[in-house]
Write a protein that holds these residues in place. Structure first.
Motif, short mmCIF file in Angstrom:
data_model
loop_
_atom_site.label_atom_id
_atom_site.label_comp_id
_atom_site.label_asym_id
_atom_site.label_seq_id
_atom_site.Cartn_x
_atom_site.Cartn_y
_atom_site.Cartn_z
N ALA A 43 0.97 -1.08 -0.03
CA ALA A 43 -0.19 0.07 0.15
C ALA A 43 0.66 1.18 0.04
O ALA A 43 1.40 1.79 1.06
CB ALA A 43 -0.93 -0.02 1.07
N GLN A 66 0.59 4.23 -0.97
CA GLN A 66 -0.08 5.59 -0.80
C GLN A 66 -0.12 5.60 0.75
O GLN A 66 0.33 6.47 1.38
CB GLN A 66 -1.49 5.78 -1.13
N ASN A 67 -0.32 4.49 1.28
CA ASN A 67 -0.48 4.56 2.75
C ASN A 67 1.08 4.85 3.41
O ASN A 67 1.26 5.24 4.48
CB ASN A 67 -1.05 3.19 3.40
N GLY A 108 2.01 8.29 3.26
CA GLY A 108 1.03 9.07 4.07
C GLY A 108 1.44 8.84 5.77
O GLY A 108 1.62 9.81 6.56
N ILE A 109 1.64 7.77 5.91
CA ILE A 109 2.08 7.18 7.26
C ILE A 109 3.52 7.79 7.69
O ILE A 109 3.72 8.34 8.69
CB ILE A 109 1.95 5.61 7.51
N ALA A 146 5.00 10.32 6.53
CA ALA A 146 4.79 11.89 6.89
C ALA A 146 4.16 12.26 8.16
O ALA A 146 4.65 12.83 8.86
CB ALA A 146 3.93 12.47 5.71
N GLY A 147 3.17 11.25 8.54
CA GLY A 147 2.78 11.46 9.90
C GLY A 147 3.73 11.24 10.78
O GLY A 147 3.96 12.03 11.69
N LEU A 148 4.34 10.05 10.72
CA LEU A 148 5.78 9.83 11.62
C LEU A 148 6.74 10.95 11.72
O LEU A 148 7.22 11.38 12.69
CB LEU A 148 6.19 8.38 11.33
N GLU A 188 0.66 11.81 -5.24
CA GLU A 188 0.17 12.79 -4.59
C GLU A 188 0.58 12.65 -3.21
O GLU A 188 0.54 14.07 -2.49
CB GLU A 188 -1.48 12.57 -4.65
N GLN A 189 0.86 11.87 -2.47
CA GLN A 189 1.22 11.63 -1.01
C GLN A 189 2.61 12.35 -1.08
O GLN A 189 2.79 13.36 0.13
CB GLN A 189 1.29 10.35 -0.63
N ASN A 242 1.89 16.42 -1.60
CA ASN A 242 1.43 16.90 -0.60
C ASN A 242 1.68 16.84 0.95
O ASN A 242 1.82 17.60 1.53
CB ASN A 242 -0.36 16.48 -0.56
N ASP A 243 1.74 15.45 1.21
CA ASP A 243 1.93 15.17 2.60
C ASP A 243 3.47 15.24 2.91
O ASP A 243 3.87 15.28 4.25
CB ASP A 243 1.56 13.52 2.96
N TYR A 300 4.87 19.45 0.12
CA TYR A 300 4.07 20.54 0.40
C TYR A 300 3.94 20.86 1.94
O TYR A 300 3.98 21.90 2.55
CB TYR A 300 2.63 20.50 -0.17
N SER A 301 3.75 19.92 2.70
CA SER A 301 3.21 19.97 4.22
C SER A 301 4.97 19.88 4.88
O SER A 301 4.81 20.01 6.06
CB SER A 301 2.69 18.61 4.74
N ASN A 334 6.91 17.61 5.62
CA ASN A 334 7.22 16.60 6.36
C ASN A 334 8.42 15.75 6.04
O ASN A 334 8.48 15.00 5.04
CB ASN A 334 6.10 15.60 6.65
N ASN A 374 -0.89 20.25 5.79
CA ASN A 374 -1.49 20.88 4.66
C ASN A 374 -2.60 19.88 4.14
O ASN A 374 -1.79 18.77 3.46
CB ASN A 374 -0.52 21.31 3.73
N LEU A 408 -2.06 10.00 7.05
CA LEU A 408 -1.11 11.07 7.98
C LEU A 408 -1.47 10.94 9.64
O LEU A 408 -0.51 10.82 10.46
CB LEU A 408 -1.35 12.59 7.73
#
Lengths: 323, 280
Positions: free
Chosen positions: A66, A68-69, A72-73, A75-77, A99-100, A103-104, A107-108, A110, B112, B122
């Motif tokens: 996965a 995308q996951n 994303g994960i 980036a969260g970490l 896209e992750q 953006n994640d 752009y964010s 992380n 964001n 996230l």
């Protein structure tokens, strides 16, 4: 000029796959820093990270197939201060989760280190689904991410170490074949290309695992024609070493770029875009994978097919010099 | 804060949401009005987050996956003191940080967002970091219902459950409408309760426009040890303004002068009614 940088390429010391160096470096870093985390998408085997998982079971996160996951994960970490390496085949990492990344991560802001394994045509025989010939182009169009394609074990270790301590996002991609140490020169800085062979008639600006065939081509030309061709390892595609490019354009009438990437939007277009907009017009040629359905075979067979090989590069250099 | 105080706050927030959307001539009116009660309770009652502790790694996180309902978030963050409310007068203007989706350039915003299907992964990563560090913080995320068609949400739910993230609270703003029409006509997401339960989540339902219901539900987190929390918040898009309620045209509709006047009057009347009730 460092005399050792002109060592005959066939005599260069053979190293390990960059992938293995990556894995070892990560283990060394993790031993010193419990905050370092690796995230995999059922890719710990192909990422040579099984030993990492055994030694540091609390510092590896599996997300399954996965991507995308994965990003994303990751980036969260990273947003909590973890030093995160998200590891997945380059083909999926930079396409499925584009896209992750945009953006994640970028752009964010992380600071995830995205590691594209088995990049380019490392999975040559597996077909276009498994090739990453778009990743430089795609990520060059994303703000706030450093793009690195190390040529050898030394550059790989340096890039990984640098990325681990950087507060900014990185994308680092490499293959899985054993690579020779391309130079004794131990200068390395992200964003600074390395001159790994001196020359006069032309310069080949290569990146990643095409630096080696570029060096072989330069050797071949010196031995067979007495023509001395310089070779640069442009390991960082973004930010591009425009100072070095400026120097090279002032010194060399002929410049070729070589990359394990489609000719669209990669190293060659990055260099030519800079040169043309800054008043430089050397004879210029981009060597890479053309915009067509890519042939399949081993990485080397694909390199041969498209002239990203000792013979192919040497022949292009000769054509450029003669014209 | 007690329920009547929060109820009054919700009405005031609604007035402000409309004010700044009207001023900017842009905004996601329906969704902001639908989720504002949830944000109200979160920021005034549940979340341990403030301008003072925002750089503390142990703060609670709120990540708004349905980024387009940003006006609700901006109004609440201003009220929490993250920035002066007057800055919202620049909403959507040239070079303003207050753009049409959450951005970290605005104090108090965690991530964001804006592209749908991103906030949950996230949040899972952030909650996972909390578990790894044995930290106390919780991670809250707000999803839209139309957003559930994004497959990335289901990838993230798998991981949330796999890693037993009971410090993760996923709130679904279930107003049953998306830009094209009703969810059930665009892409049916039901049966949601069964789906979420099958994914291993501890699921609760609440009236997402009823302060007491929201408060009672969110104060009860974690619902079940070792399971991620999922709240299906039944809401009404455009809630609080009669002609905007449950109407898809207000997804990102901007009121004209007469509509704006009517909307503000309706909300003022509700505030007066609350005051009368309190004085009794």
């Amino acid at each position: 000029m460092n005399s050792q940088i002109n060592a005959e390429t066939s005599k260069l010391k053979m190293g390990s796959p960059n992938l293995e160096v990556f894995s070892n470096t990560l283990q060394n870093l993790a031993a010193e820093d419990r905050n370092l985390v690796v995230v995999t998408s059922d890719s710990r085997g192909s990422g040579k990270l099984v030993p990492f998982g055994e030694k540091f079971p609390k510092q590896i996160v599996e997300v399954g197939i996965a991507e995308q996951n994965l990003v994303g994960i990751a980036a969260g970490l990273a947003s909590t201060g973890k030093k995160v390496f998200a590891v997945s085949p380059a083909c999926f990492l930079t396409a499925r989760s584009f896209e992750q990344i945009k953006n994640d991560v970028a752009y964010s802001d992380n600071p995830v280190n995205l590691i594209g394994i088995s990049a380019g045509v490392s999975y040559g025989a597996l077909g276009t689904t498994h090739h990453s010939l778009h990743d430089f182009a795609a990520l060059r169009a994303v703000n706030n991410i450093t793009i690195v394609a190390p040529a050898d074990n030394f550059e790989t270790e340096m890039a990984i170490r640098f990325a681990a301590h950087s507060p900014q996002p990185f994308y680092i991609r490499f293959g899985k074949k054993n690579m020779p140490f391309i130079s004794e020169n131990k200068d390395f800085e992200i964003g600074k290309g390395r001159l790994v062979r001196n020359g006069k008639a032309a310069v080949i600006v290569a990146t990643g695992e095409t630096v080696y065939p570029a060096l072989l081509a330069a050797d071949h030309l010196e031995k067979t024609k007495g023509i001395r061709v310089a070779v640069v390892s442009m390991h960082t595609l973004k930010p591009l070493d425009t100072k070095l490019l400026t120097d090279l354009a002032g010194q060399f009438p002929v410049m070729l770029t070589v990359e394990e990437h489609m000719v669209n939007g990669g190293l060659g277009e990055a260099c030519s875009g800079f040169l043309l907009q800054n008043g430089f017009a050397p004879k210029f040629k981009i060597l890479g994978i053309p915009d067509e359905y890519t042939v399949t075979g081993s990485q080397l067979e694909i390199f041969d097919h498209y002239g990203i090989s000792e013979k192919g590069i040497a022949s292009e250099v000769l054509k450029m010099i003669d014209n | 804060m007690c329920v009547p105080d929060l109820e009054r706050k919700s009405l005031e927030y609604r007035k402000k949401i409309l004010k700044y959307i009207k001023h900017a001539s842009a905004g996601h009116t329906g969704g902001s009005l639908s989720c504002i009660d949830i944000l109200n309770v979160l920021y005034n009652q549940i979340l341990h987050v403030s301008p003072q502790n925002f750089s503390d790694n142990n703060r609670d996180r709120y990540i708004q996956s349905k980024g387009h309902s940003v006006e609700a978030l901006y109004v609440v963050l201003a009220d929490q003191g993250f920035f002066p409310e007057s800055e919202l007068e620049t909403l959507c203007q040239y070079q303003s940080h207050f753009i049409g989706h959450p951005t970290r350039k605005v104090p108090g915003v965690e991530q964001n967002t804006g592209a749908l299907g991103h906030g949950l992964a996230l949040s899972v990563g952030t909650a996972l970091a909390g578990k790894m560090d044995e930290a106390d913080f919780k991670v809250f995320t707000l999803l839209g219902d139309g957003e559930l068609a994004e497959g990335s949400n289901w990838e993230a739910l798998l991981a949330a459950s796999h890693y037993n993230l009971d410090n993760l609270v996923v709130i679904l703003d279930y107003n049953k409408l998306q830009i094209t029409g009703r969810n059930k006509d665009v892409m049916n997401v039901e049966p949601l309760l069964d789906k979420f339960k099958a994914f291993g989540l501890a699921v609760r339902e609440m009236d997402g426009n009823d302060i007491a219901s929201i408060k009672a539900t969110l104060e009860d987190v974690p619902f079940e040890s070792g399971k991620p929390n999922l709240v299906i918040a039944h809401t009404t898009k455009g809630k609080g303004v009669s002609f905007m309620e449950d109407s898809v045209k207000w997804h990102h509709g901007v009121p004209d002068d007469a509509q704006y006047q009517q909307a503000q009057e309706e909300l003022d009347k509700k505030i007066s009614a609350l005051e009368k009730l309190e004085s009794k």
